[in-house]
Every structure is written in C-alpha cells, then in structure tokens.
Motif scaffolding. Structure first.
Motif, PDB file in Angstrom:
ATOM      1  N   THR A 178      -4.898 -11.590  -9.432  1.00  0.00           N
ATOM      2  CA  THR A 178      -4.649 -10.359 -10.199  1.00  0.00           C
ATOM      3  C   THR A 178      -3.836 -10.627 -11.469  1.00  0.00           C
ATOM      4  OG1 THR A 178      -2.747  -9.943  -8.760  1.00  0.00           O
ATOM      5  CG2 THR A 178      -4.828  -8.831  -8.211  1.00  0.00           C
ATOM      6  N   GLU A 179      -2.954 -11.616 -11.397  1.00  0.00           N
ATOM      7  CA  GLU A 179      -2.218 -11.959 -12.606  1.00  0.00           C
ATOM      8  C   GLU A 179      -3.128 -12.576 -13.658  1.00  0.00           C
ATOM      9  OE1 GLU A 179       0.911 -11.458 -13.690  1.00  0.00           O
ATOM     10  OE2 GLU A 179       1.059 -10.135 -11.955  1.00  0.00           O
ATOM     11  N   ARG A 180      -4.034 -13.454 -13.217  1.00  0.00           N
ATOM     12  CA  ARG A 180      -4.924 -14.134 -14.156  1.00  0.00           C
ATOM     13  C   ARG A 180      -5.963 -13.188 -14.749  1.00  0.00           C
ATOM     14  NH1 ARG A 180      -7.018 -19.627 -11.471  1.00  0.00           N
ATOM     15  NH2 ARG A 180      -8.181 -19.615 -13.424  1.00  0.00           N
ATOM     16  N   THR A 181      -6.285 -12.137 -14.008  1.00  0.00           N
ATOM     17  CA  THR A 181      -7.269 -11.172 -14.517  1.00  0.00           C
ATOM     18  C   THR A 181      -6.610  -9.876 -14.982  1.00  0.00           C
ATOM     19  OG1 THR A 181      -7.630 -10.321 -12.281  1.00  0.00           O
ATOM     20  CG2 THR A 181      -9.085 -12.110 -13.048  1.00  0.00           C
ATOM     21  N   ALA A 182      -5.309  -9.906 -15.195  1.00  0.00           N
ATOM     22  CA  ALA A 182      -4.614  -8.682 -15.600  1.00  0.00           C
ATOM     23  C   ALA A 182      -5.053  -8.200 -16.975  1.00  0.00           C
ATOM     24  CB  ALA A 182      -3.100  -8.913 -15.581  1.00  0.00           C
ATOM     25  N   ASP A 240      -5.386 -14.282   0.748  1.00  0.00           N
ATOM     26  CA  ASP A 240      -4.050 -14.021   1.249  1.00  0.00           C
ATOM     27  C   ASP A 240      -3.209 -13.492   0.094  1.00  0.00           C
ATOM     28  OD1 ASP A 240      -3.683 -16.181  -0.337  1.00  0.00           O
ATOM     29  OD2 ASP A 240      -3.168 -17.589   1.283  1.00  0.00           O
ATOM     30  N   GLN A 241      -1.928 -13.210   0.380  1.00  0.00           N
ATOM     31  CA  GLN A 241      -1.076 -12.612  -0.660  1.00  0.00           C
ATOM     32  C   GLN A 241      -0.961 -13.501  -1.884  1.00  0.00           C
ATOM     33  OE1 GLN A 241       0.281  -9.908  -1.512  1.00  0.00           O
ATOM     34  NE2 GLN A 241       1.546 -10.722  -3.176  1.00  0.00           N
ATOM     35  N   ALA A 288      -2.473  -2.990  -5.821  1.00  0.00           N
ATOM     36  CA  ALA A 288      -2.082  -3.381  -4.458  1.00  0.00           C
ATOM     37  C   ALA A 288      -3.159  -2.940  -3.471  1.00  0.00           C
ATOM     38  CB  ALA A 288      -0.741  -2.757  -4.089  1.00  0.00           C
ATOM     39  N   TYR A 289      -3.214  -3.673  -2.351  1.00  0.00           N
ATOM     40  CA  TYR A 289      -4.189  -3.333  -1.310  1.00  0.00           C
ATOM     41  C   TYR A 289      -3.419  -3.027  -0.037  1.00  0.00           C
ATOM     42  CZ  TYR A 289      -7.802  -3.788   2.249  1.00  0.00           C
ATOM     43  OH  TYR A 289      -8.636  -3.574   3.316  1.00  0.00           O
ATOM     44  N   ALA A 290      -3.722  -1.830   0.518  1.00  0.00           N
ATOM     45  CA  ALA A 290      -3.094  -1.390   1.780  1.00  0.00           C
ATOM     46  C   ALA A 290      -4.154  -1.354   2.879  1.00  0.00           C
ATOM     47  CB  ALA A 290      -2.449  -0.017   1.607  1.00  0.00           C
ATOM     48  N   LEU A 291      -3.813  -1.894   4.027  1.00  0.00           N
ATOM     49  CA  LEU A 291      -4.758  -1.993   5.153  1.00  0.00           C
ATOM     50  C   LEU A 291      -4.588  -0.770   6.063  1.00  0.00           C
ATOM     51  CD1 LEU A 291      -6.852  -3.865   6.538  1.00  0.00           C
ATOM     52  CD2 LEU A 291      -4.964  -4.788   7.905  1.00  0.00           C
ATOM     53  N   LYS A 292      -5.710  -0.274   6.545  1.00  0.00           N
ATOM     54  CA  LYS A 292      -5.680   0.835   7.505  1.00  0.00           C
ATOM     55  C   LYS A 292      -5.293   0.279   8.885  1.00  0.00           C
ATOM     56  CE  LYS A 292      -8.655   4.248   9.764  1.00  0.00           C
ATOM     57  NZ  LYS A 292     -10.028   4.785   9.871  1.00  0.00           N
ATOM     58  N   VAL A 293      -4.157   0.751   9.422  1.00  0.00           N
ATOM     59  CA  VAL A 293      -3.640   0.260  10.706  1.00  0.00           C
ATOM     60  C   VAL A 293      -3.403   1.465  11.619  1.00  0.00           C
ATOM     61  CG1 VAL A 293      -1.829  -1.024  11.864  1.00  0.00           C
ATOM     62  CG2 VAL A 293      -2.571  -1.719   9.565  1.00  0.00           C
ATOM     63  N   LEU A 294      -4.065   1.459  12.785  1.00  0.00           N
ATOM     64  CA  LEU A 294      -3.834   2.509  13.776  1.00  0.00           C
ATOM     65  C   LEU A 294      -2.553   2.226  14.553  1.00  0.00           C
ATOM     66  CD1 LEU A 294      -7.475   2.917  15.124  1.00  0.00           C
ATOM     67  CD2 LEU A 294      -6.323   4.265  13.359  1.00  0.00           C
ATOM     68  N   LYS A 344       3.245   7.178  13.901  1.00  0.00           N
ATOM     69  CA  LYS A 344       2.175   8.063  13.460  1.00  0.00           C
ATOM     70  C   LYS A 344       0.868   7.527  14.014  1.00  0.00           C
ATOM     71  CE  LYS A 344       3.006   7.464   9.156  1.00  0.00           C
ATOM     72  NZ  LYS A 344       2.900   7.561   7.689  1.00  0.00           N
ATOM     73  N   GLU A 345      -0.168   8.307  13.876  1.00  0.00           N
ATOM     74  CA  GLU A 345      -1.468   7.865  14.352  1.00  0.00           C
ATOM     75  C   GLU A 345      -2.035   6.754  13.471  1.00  0.00           C
ATOM     76  OE1 GLU A 345      -4.108  11.107  14.591  1.00  0.00           O
ATOM     77  OE2 GLU A 345      -2.981  12.181  16.159  1.00  0.00           O
ATOM     78  N   GLU A 346      -1.673   6.771  12.225  1.00  0.00           N
ATOM     79  CA  GLU A 346      -2.313   5.824  11.277  1.00  0.00           C
ATOM     80  C   GLU A 346      -1.302   5.429  10.215  1.00  0.00           C
ATOM     81  OE1 GLU A 346      -5.971   5.758   8.037  1.00  0.00           O
ATOM     82  OE2 GLU A 346      -5.869   7.343   9.570  1.00  0.00           O
ATOM     83  N   TYR A 347      -1.392   4.141   9.831  1.00  0.00           N
ATOM     84  CA  TYR A 347      -0.511   3.613   8.797  1.00  0.00           C
ATOM     85  C   TYR A 347      -1.374   2.974   7.699  1.00  0.00           C
ATOM     86  CZ  TYR A 347       2.635   3.896  12.794  1.00  0.00           C
ATOM     87  OH  TYR A 347       3.317   4.319  13.891  1.00  0.00           O
ATOM     88  N   ALA A 348      -0.750   2.793   6.537  1.00  0.00           N
ATOM     89  CA  ALA A 348      -1.427   2.102   5.422  1.00  0.00           C
ATOM     90  C   ALA A 348      -0.434   1.169   4.740  1.00  0.00           C
ATOM     91  CB  ALA A 348      -1.987   3.106   4.431  1.00  0.00           C
ATOM     92  N   PRO A 349      -0.025   0.089   5.454  1.00  0.00           N
ATOM     93  CA  PRO A 349       0.938  -0.848   4.852  1.00  0.00           C
ATOM     94  C   PRO A 349       0.271  -1.718   3.786  1.00  0.00           C
ATOM     95  CG  PRO A 349       0.231  -1.670   6.974  1.00  0.00           C
ATOM     96  CD  PRO A 349      -0.417  -0.319   6.840  1.00  0.00           C
ATOM     97  N   VAL A 350       1.027  -2.025   2.728  1.00  0.00           N
ATOM     98  CA  VAL A 350       0.537  -2.883   1.648  1.00  0.00           C
ATOM     99  C   VAL A 350       0.628  -4.330   2.098  1.00  0.00           C
ATOM    100  CG1 VAL A 350       0.885  -3.645  -0.725  1.00  0.00           C
ATOM    101  CG2 VAL A 350       1.241  -1.245  -0.114  1.00  0.00           C
ATOM    102  N   ILE A 351      -0.515  -5.048   2.061  1.00  0.00           N
ATOM    103  CA  ILE A 351      -0.516  -6.460   2.469  1.00  0.00           C
ATOM    104  C   ILE A 351      -0.736  -7.390   1.272  1.00  0.00           C
ATOM    105  CG2 ILE A 351      -1.271  -5.896   4.793  1.00  0.00           C
ATOM    106  CD1 ILE A 351      -4.085  -6.732   3.989  1.00  0.00           C
ATOM    107  N   PHE A 352      -1.452  -6.892   0.278  1.00  0.00           N
ATOM    108  CA  PHE A 352      -1.667  -7.687  -0.935  1.00  0.00           C
ATOM    109  C   PHE A 352      -1.205  -6.856  -2.144  1.00  0.00           C
ATOM    110  CE2 PHE A 352      -5.656  -9.203   1.441  1.00  0.00           C
ATOM    111  CZ  PHE A 352      -4.924 -10.139   2.151  1.00  0.00           C
ATOM    112  N   CYS A 353      -0.583  -7.520  -3.125  1.00  0.00           N
ATOM    113  CA  CYS A 353      -0.186  -6.792  -4.335  1.00  0.00           C
ATOM    114  C   CYS A 353       0.012  -7.768  -5.490  1.00  0.00           C
ATOM    115  CB  CYS A 353       1.100  -5.988  -4.107  1.00  0.00           C
ATOM    116  SG  CYS A 353       2.556  -7.018  -3.796  1.00  0.00           S
ATOM    117  N   GLN A 354      -0.043  -7.238  -6.651  1.00  0.00           N
ATOM    118  CA  GLN A 354       0.225  -8.003  -7.873  1.00  0.00           C
ATOM    119  C   GLN A 354       1.713  -8.286  -7.982  1.00  0.00           C
ATOM    120  OE1 GLN A 354      -1.531  -6.183 -11.270  1.00  0.00           O
ATOM    121  NE2 GLN A 354      -0.727  -7.690 -12.716  1.00  0.00           N
TER     122      GLN A 354
END
Length: 1098
Positions: free
Chosen positions: A225-229, A217-218, A239-245, A285-295
């Motif tokens: 990511t902080e510990r392995t920075a 999870d976030q 950051a990780y963005a999920l492919k959302v239709l 739009k047909e497709e989105y890429a929202p950020v769900i996880f990030c540093q």
C-alpha cells in the motif's frame, strides 16, 4: 516467500485480476501514471502526494467562459451599435453644418472678389441681404444643438444602465463557472480514487481469502500500500478488517497474538487524545470487525474493532448489504483529529449474482476494506493548483440531512450577495454533498459603467460647446478671412523680398570671389615648383570652400522648410579626400602633427552621390581633429562597410595590423601613425545597424562606405559625450574661449549622414584621443571617357607605370599609408622597417647582376629614435658615395618624407643627400609633381604641353564672345578660354552684345552674364533670338540670299548663361528665354567641357 517478492507477486496478480474484472463488467478501472514516480513514502505520505495535474486555469478558462464570452460578445455588440449610432448622428450633424458653411464660404469668396470691383454702396446692400440668411441659419443650428444635447444625455443614462447590468451578469456567470469547474474536478478525482480502492479490495479477496495459506500478511500489505499510495493520492490511509464471529474470537485472538479492542468512544465525532495501548477490549458481541491489515500511515488502528464505532458500524452494515462502496458522514479521524469520511467496500468469499439479496451478501461477507479521506486537506490541495484560488471562497457541506447540513470544508464568510451551489456526487446515493461558492469581497461600484456614461456625457457637452462656439464665431471668421487674404499677399511679397535679398547678397559676394579663384587658377597654369603649386592649390581650395559656405547660407532656407535635396553626381572619393587634406595641410605643418588618409582597394574608383555634402562631413570631422590635436596624428580611413564590420576574413593588411594592435595592447612605441596610443575605433561603429545585424541586404549596385577619423587629441570628457551632437553645444565651457567654433558642425554632419542613409558614432578617451566613424550609401559609378580630370590623372599615372619604389619606415602602419599612395601611381612598392635592411635592399637592386631595378627610395624622417636620427645623414652620404661607384645601373632617387619643414630638412636637400623633401600629408597631385621634377627633370608646364586636352580640341580656333559687366570676370573668362586655344572677344553690357551678335557675324558661341545694368542677360538673349528668327524667316522666304548671310542657312549662335547667382540662375529659366546651357563662374574644366561639347563635338 520474501516480503518484497510477495509484493511484486501481488502487483502482477492485481494487474491480471484487474483485466479480468474489466472484461467481466465492461468498464475500465481508473489508474494513474506510475512512470517516474517514487514509490518510497514516509509517514506523512498524504502531505507529500500531489494530486494529478489538473487542467490549467487558463486552458480550462476557455471552456469555462465560452457561454460568458458569447453573452458578453452580444452585449458588446449592442454597446458598439449604440456608440456607432451616436457617432453617426454626430457625424451627420457635422457634415450638414460643414456643407452649409462651405456653401456660405463659397458665396462669400465670390462676393469678396466682386466687392473689389463694385462700389461701396452696392457692398452695403449685399451685407444687408446676408444678415437675414445668417439669422435663419443660426436658428437652425441651435435646434440641431439642442436635439444633439438631449440625445447625448439620454444616451449616457442608458449606457450606465446597460453596462451595469452586463457587469452584474458577468460577475454571476464567472462565479457559476468557477464553482462548477471546481465541483467537477473534485468529484472526478474522488471517483478515480474510489476505483483504486475497489481494485485493492479485489486484490485482498484474491490473495488473502482465495489462497490457502494466505499470500498477504501485515508487512506485505503495508509495503504494497505504501508503494502504490501514489495511485490513491486523496486517501490518508487504507485498512482491511476481517469479519469475526463471537464463536471465533478466542481462536482469532490466539492466532494473531492480540486482543480485539474497541474504539475510545462510540461517538466518533468526539475525538480525544488517542493512545492505542490504553484502549479496552471490545465487549462481547455477535460479530466483530478487527483491523488485521493497514497502511503504515494508519498503523495505530490494527486490532481495533471497526464495528465498535457508530459511524463505521453503520457504514459496514450498508456496504455488505449493498455490495457497493459507501461513505460515512463526516467525523473526526482517529489520531489526526481532522474532519474526514471513510469509504468502505465489503469483500465476499464467493462470486454473487447481480440480483443477490441482502442476506446472501451478508452471509458471503469475509471482511471489509476501508479508506479514510482527510477532506480539508483533500480540497485544499485541489484548490491550491488553481490560479484564482484567492478570488472565491469555497465551502463543502454534507447535506444528507437537509435540516442540519454538516460543514466539511471552508471558513465561515459573510454574505457577499452572490452565492452559487454545485452538487457533488461521490458515488454513494444515500449521501448528498454540495459545494457553496462566494466571492471573497462584495462587488465594487460599477466604475466602468460610471466612467463610460460620464465620458459620453462629457463628450456630448464638449461637442455641444464646440458647436455653440462655432456658431458664434462664424461671423468673426468671415471677417478674419478677408484680413487673412490680405496678410497672405503681404507674406508672399516678404518671402519674395527675402529670396531676392539672399540672391543679391550672394551674387555680390561671389563676384569678387570668382575673380580670386579665376586668378588663382591662371596662376596654377604658370611655371611653379611643387611647394608653390601646393600653396596655390590650397588657396584655390580654400576659396572654393568659402563659395561653398555661401551656398550653405542660401540652402538654409531649404533646410528650414525641409526641402533640402541631395545631388546624385559621379565623383572619386579619393580625390575628395586629397582635397580635404590639402585644405588642412598648412595647419598640420604649423602644429607638427601627422595627417594622412588611407582608402581600401575595395572602394570603387567612382561612386554616385552628393560629393559636396560628403566633403562637408569629412571637412567638419577633420577640422575638429586638427583643432583639438596638439601632437600625434590625424588618420582618415575609408573602407567598404562589410569589409570592416566582418571581423574575420578581411583582405585589408593595414586594417588587420591595426586590429591586432588594439587586441594585443602593446606598450610604447605603439604601431600607430605617429607612435601615440589611440582608442579602439571598433567601438565607434559597434552600435551601427550594419554591425548588429550582419546580414543587411542592399541593392547590388549600391555600396556602403565606412569612414573613420582618428586623432590623438585631448579627447571628449565623459560627461559631455552624451550631448556632443546637439547644435551649438561645446564639450566644455572653455572650448569656445580656447579653440573657438560655433558647435554646429557635428550636428550638421549628423543630419547629412542620416540624409545619406547612414549612421555616425564616436569613441573617445580623455587624454588619448577620439575616433569618429560614419557610414554613407552610394551607388557604384563607372569611369567616363569624357571625364577630363580622370583623363589627366590617368595620363600622369601612365608616366610611372612599372616603376619600383622602397618605403623605409619603422612604423608599419605609416609605411602602408605611403605604399597606398605610391600604388595609386602604379608603382610597385617594397617596405623596410630599418635603415640597415633598406641599405641591403638598395645594394642588391643596384648590383650589376640584379634583374630588378629600384627607381626611388622614400625615407620617413619621423618616428625614428634619437640614435637612428643622428645616423641618418651619415647613411645618406654613404648612399651617395655608392651612387658614384655603381655606374652600371641607374641609381634610385631618394626622397625624404617629413611632417613639418625645418632648417635641418633643407640642409639634406642643399647638401645633395636627397633629391627632394616631400611634405606630408601625401596627396596624388603633390607626388606626381615631385616625381616629375625629380625623375624627368621637367616642370609641370612642360608636362602639360605633352598632354592632350579634350577642350583644346573643341575650342581651338573658335571665336567666342564674353559678355560681362565686371572687368575682373571678363579677364578670368577670357584667360580660361584662351588657355584652350579659343579666340575671345569681350564686351561689357547686354546692349553691346546685340551689336556684336547681329547676323551675319563670325562668333561660334557666346558666354552671357545674367545680371548686368541697363539690360540683363535674359533680355539680351531674347532680342538676339528675335533678330535670328527674323533673318531665318527672310532666308526661308528668299528675301535674303545665303551669300549675304555668310552662307548660313539657319542662324542660331549657342548662348551659355554665365553667372554667380546660384539661386535664380536655373537651367529651366535660361532655356525659357532662349539660352542653350548654363555655366557657373568661375570656369571649371569639366563643367566647361560638358557645356560646349554638344555644340563643338564634331
């Protein structure tokens, strides 16, 4: 599962997946060391992360400039070859010129010698013949000079061109190497960071899409990511963005509780103040890429649709279609407003084959992992670690569009002539990057080339000038040569005259002094009491010092020429110190100051060195101490070097007591020789090499002695201590008026110490005193049975062997000094520090039942307090009364030691309270005389009659002829020889000696003076040898019988040279004229014995 547990689980799973990935693809993932790294980071983690250590500039420079060094080496080789060629040409010309001149000079010398014998007219003819030769040689030299000058000028211009070319080449190669090195280091670090981002993408694919429910999870992602920075030090955030239709948008927003938002503007190069809460929802739009996880560092981009940005949109499409990491073109990052790029990886829901199509990859896409790079900060951190950062200017460009390159890093600089471009490969084949490097400043003028060429030109002109001047001066040199030869003869004659003058003056001064010393020696052989003998010995020693001073005047010529040499004779340092103290005993008595010497038991009895110079050093130092000391004491001590330098483990009791005094710093009364405070003498030798190294190795037969002269005088002012060893310098301007002196004694002493392989130093405190210390190196000697002085000393010591004495003194150091002198006589010594304990000891030893006997008591009159001094006469009366009561044993002799004689001391002896008063300083000869008179009741003359003498055995009954023109010298020589039982006949000239020594005669030896009127000793000896040779030849031929020649088959009377001239009376010269030995006046027993023992030993 708790977040921390989930992070640890993710870490372990990532390691396993990484190993599988390495085995599958056959390559290793780059990683950074995690040991000793801090895993907790704050929001500015990118600023605090450090790029892994880059190669040291100096180390990398070795590889960087290998090509440069090889090229420069070849250039330097060419330069060296050119310079060698030039110098060979110069040397060749010079050698030719020298050979020609040498031939001419040889001819001139030969002709000059011939000129002395040839008539003037012939010389003029030869000069006319030499003139054409000189003109021809002059023309030849001028041609060589012009050729050399032309070659030198041409060579200087070529040298400038060559060195300037090499300088430009070196500057270009330096820039190329530095730029290529920075480009390589930048792309290597970037590739390592890409590998870690790729590994993070595999982690998300495994634990988010491969697990149901998701293990990430976030909060878990942010913490991980902080510990392995630290593994991604070049990234500013991931950051990780999920492919959302579009059909899944409503469900997705309900599930996450927020609305998908779009970026503030599609053109990411236009960055304004960024506020995430004010962003609008993303359009349909047909497709989105929202950020769900990030540093945490980029937490502001959560819920933002990455597909809504132009750069990110293109990047995402290329990443999922190619299956590789792709880079955006440079744009300004959100919120930070810094220029950067984004690296994007596509995450698939299934494992695709290597030849999968783009559509297959798009269909299998689940999300996108992106990493942003703050490019200016990245390059700045990299360059900051290089020492030569300030030397060049670095610019990084995105050259994907060649017509419009984008500047990613670096300032705008002016053109500095040189530019080097290095290509950068960041792993994206569609993006092109370049690094441009320039020097910050334009190249300076080639000063090295300019100065070198000017230097060669100047050298050429100077050599040409010298060569030209030499040509013009050859004629003058030929004339000067003749004049120089004449001056040389005159100088040699003047030098001979100077030496003759010194020899003559020395002889004339030494002749009456020999009479004085000889008469004093004869006076000392008469019946004298202790004080009279001491006075005579002191006068005799002073006279010998005057003779020594004259010798120093004669040695001055050697000192000026650097030819002064040290002698190597065997001597006893204790005898030398006794003689020095005798010399200054009168002055110490007049001033009432204590004068004493102490020599350690570890000092050998005999050493080999220059006794005269050693005594001269001691005399100078003691003389200065006596001059500048009005009260207190002067204490001379001698130790072995390592005995004193080693502060631990010394066996010298006296030395240990004095060390303790200095350390304790006790108040008055001080435990010093006179009770006065003294300086810390250890500071006078602390800078010696022997003290600093502590492990100086010498030959086992060599010994290094340390002498110290301590006084309680006025001291040396601090401002004058730096120049104390300078010749003719006084410590104070008033010194010459108050005390006198030339100020050269210490300078001479320092030179002599250095010649004896030693060091000298001092420590002084105004108002307290001064201590001088010096070291000298001697060779260990051995006692000889032929040493008459040593024999006399041992004979005197044998009379006191086994005796016991008691020293009574309140000052322990002074008691140790007295004990040292008594132990030299073989006397066992006890000490007492007060009169009561001394009285008790005497009573115990004199008791009837006592097994030990006490032979003498020495009471020091100085150093007691007033009450004790007043009680001393009464105590001595009680001792005398006890002597009458105790008759069973012999009562000890009582001696009083005093620094200066007074009426009170004479009353002690006249009243019978003491047997004798011994005046300090204590010396072996004085103690022997006093003890002989007190213990045996005899006199020195009576004692001498009982002592056997080697010289008496050798000279008794011998008939000896003394030849000298001076009546005093004849009396002295006759008296010295008659003293040992010889029969002496004296004549006053060399001619008279011929009549006396014409064979046959009854003389056993002849002592011949060298400088006499009418006929000197050398000529007389030659004629005597001629007469003996004639008679010996007649005896061999049978012309003369043995009976007529007194039954002597071979006549050769020993003739010993006898002179006061110490310059010309050399042994070699005496041997050349037929003499058998050499004796200097006045006679000394040791020297006389060595001279005659080879003739009379049988």
């Amino acid at each position: 599962m708790s977040p921390s547990r989930a992070v640890d689980y993710c870490q372990e799973a990532m390691d396993l997946e990484g190993e599988k990935l390495e085995k599958k693809h056959g390559w290793l993932m780059g990683s950074l060391e995690t040991e000793d790294q801090c895993l907790v980071q704050d929001d500015q983690s990118l600023d605090k992360f450090e790029i892994p250590s880059l190669p040291d500039e100096e180390t990398s420079g070795k590889d960087m400039f290998r090509t440069q060094d090889s090229k420069l080496g070849s250039c330097e080789g060419l330069l060296a070859s050119f310079m060698n060629g030039c110098w060979y040409a110069v040397v060749g010309l010079t050698v030719c010129w020298k050979i020609f001149n040498f031939q001419e000079k040889v001819g001139i010398n030969l002709k000059w010698k011939q000129d002395q014998e040839q008539p003037q007219s012939l010389q003029q003819v030869q000069k006319q013949q030499l003139q054409p030769q000189g003109s021809r040689s002059g023309k030849w030299r001028k041609k060589l000079l012009i050729l050399f000058l032309v070659m030198g000028v041409a060579g200087s211009f070529w040298l400038f061109w060559f060195m300037n070319k090499n300088t430009v080449l070196w500057r270009k190669e330096t820039l190329d190497n530095m730029c290529d090195e920075r480009a390589r280091m930048l792309q290597d670090q970037f590739n390592v960071s890409m590998n870690h981002v790729h590994a993070l993408a595999i982690l998300v694919s495994t634990f988010h899409h491969g697990k149901n429910p998701s293990a990430i999870d976030q909060k878990t992602f942010a913490e991980y990511t902080e510990r392995t920075a630290f593994e991604r030090p070049l990234t500013s955030g991931v950051a990780y963005a999920l492919k959302v239709l579009h059909s899944e948008r409503e469900h997705f927003e309900k599930e996450h509780g927020w609305v998908i938002k779009k970026m503030g503007t599609e053109d990411q190069s236009m960055v304004r103040d960024y506020t995430p809460e004010e962003l609008d929802p993303s359009p349909v739009k047909e497709e989105y890429a929202p950020v769900i996880f990030c540093q945490e560092t980029v937490s502001h981009i959560v819920s933002i649709d990455m597909m809504s940005g132009k750069e990110d949109h293109e990047n995402i499409l290329r990443a999922r279609a190619t299956g590789k990491g792709v880079l955006t073109s440079p744009f300004k990052l959100l919120k930070s407003n810094h220029l950067g790029v984004v690296l994007t990886y596509a995450i698939y829901n299934t494992e695709l084959p290597q030849d999968a199509t783009s559509q297959q990859r798009i269909d299998a896409t689940e999300g996108y992992l992106g990493a942003s790079y703050d490019f200016p900060l990245l390059v700045e951190k990299l360059l900051h670690q290089l020492a030569s950062k300030q030397t060049i200017v670095v610019n990084v460009f995105d050259t994907t569009n060649q017509s419009a390159p984008i500047s990613m890093y670096g300032p705008i600089v002016t053109d500095t002539d040189l530019l080097h471009i290095s290509n950068l490969d960041f792993g994206d084949p569609l993006r092109k990057h370049e690094m441009h490097c320039r020097f910050k400043q334009k190249s300076p003028p080639p000063w090295t080339a300019i100065m070198s060429s000017i230097g060669v030109l100047v050298i050429t002109l100077l050599l040409a000038h010298i060569f030209h001047a030499a040509i013009n001066r050859i004629a003058k040199v030929e004339d000067d040569f003749r004049w120089m030869m004449e001056l040389k003869v005159r100088a040699e004659a003047a030098d001979v005259a100077k030496s003759q003058f010194l020899a003559t003056v020395s002889h004339e001064i030494r002749t009456p002094m020999n009479g004085v010393l000889g008469m004093l020696q004869m006076l000392m052989d008469t019946d004298l009491d202790a004080n009279q003998l001491d006075y005579a010995e002191t006068a005799h020693a002073s006279g010998k010092d005057l003779i020594s001073l004259i010798n120093q005047v004669l040695d001055q010529a050697k000192i000026e020429s650097g030819s002064l040499e040290l002698e190597a004779v065997q001597f006893d340092p204790r005898v030398v110190l006794d003689n020095v103290l005798s010399l200054f005993s009168g002055k110490s008595h007049d001033k009432g100051i204590e004068l004493a010497v102490y020599i350690s038991d570890r000092v050998p009895e005999m050493v080999i060195g220059d006794a005269v110079r050693f005594r001269q050093i001691i005399t100078n130092l003691v003389g200065n101490s006596v001059k500048f000391t009005e009260e207190g004491h002067i204490f001379v001590s001698v130790h072995v070097g390592d005995e004193v330098m080693n502060t631990q483990g010394t066996d010298d009791d006296n030395l240990n007591k004095r060390r303790g005094l200095v350390k304790n710093g006790l108040g008055p009364p001080y435990n010093t020789l006179s009770g006065f405070p003294v300086v810390d003498r250890r500071k006078s030798w602390e800078k010696f090499k022997l003290a600093s190294s502590g492990s100086v190795v010498y030959d086992h037969e060599q010994i290094r002695l340390l002498m110290t002269v301590e006084d309680t005088g006025v001291g040396i002012p601090r401002d004058a201590q730096s120049r104390i060893f300078m010749p003719f310098m006084q410590a104070d301007s008033s010194t010459s008026r108050t005390y006198g002196g030339t100020g050269i004694g210490l300078s001479i002493s320092k030179c002599l110490v250095r010649m004896m392989d030693g060091e000298i130093g001092f420590v002084s405190e105004p108002g307290i005193g001064t201590t001088f210390s010096f070291t000298v190196a001697f060779t260990k000697g051995q006692t000889s049975s032929f040493d008459t002085k040593r024999y006399q000393i041992e004979s005197a010591i044998s009379e006191f062997q086994g005796l016991r004495g008691l020293v009574v003194d309140a000052i322990s150091v002074r008691a140790e000094v007295a004990r040292y002198h008594l132990c030299r006589l073989g006397i066992s010594v006890d000490t007492a520090n007060n009169l009561k304990s001394a009285w008790s000891h005497i009573q115990n030893c004199c008791a009837t039942s006592a097994t030990t006997r006490l032979d003498m008591v020495l009471i020091d009159h100085d150093g007691w307090d007033g009450e004790t001094t007043l009680a001393l006469p009464q105590l001595l009366k009680e001792l005398r009364q006890s002597e009458k009561d105790i008759v069973s044993k012999k009562w000890p002799k009582i001696f009083l030691l005093a620094t200066s004689r007074s009426n009170g001391l004479d009353k002690f002896k006249s009243a019978g309270l003491v047997d004798d008063v011994i005046m300090k300083p204590l010396r072996l000869s004085m103690l022997v005389t006093c003890f002989q008179q007190a213990l045996t009741g005899g006199t020195k003359k009576q004692q001498d009659r009982r002592k056997p003498s080697f010289l008496q055995d050798l000279l008794r009954g011998r008939h000896i002829l003394v030849v000298d023109d001076n009546v005093v010298n004849r009396r002295v020589a006759a008296g010295a020889l008659k003293k040992y039982g010889a029969k002496v006949t004296c004549v006053e000239s060399g001619k008279d000696s011929l009549a006396m020594l014409r064979p046959p005669h009854d003389f056993d030896a002849c002592f011949m003076d060298l400088q006499m009127p009418e006929m000197d000793g050398f000529e007389a000896t030659r004629q005597i040898r001629c007469m003996e040779s004639e008679l010996n030849n007649q005896i061999e031929l049978g012309e003369v019988s043995d009976t007529s020649s007194s039954n002597v088959k071979h006549w050769h009377v020993p003739i010993l040279a006898m002179t006061a001239d110490v310059v010309q009376a050399r042994h070699e010269k005496c041997i050349q004229c037929g003499m058998d030995g050499y004796v200097s006046k006045p006679f000394e027993e040791d020297q006389l014995y060595r001279a005659v023992m080879q003739f009379f030993e049988s």
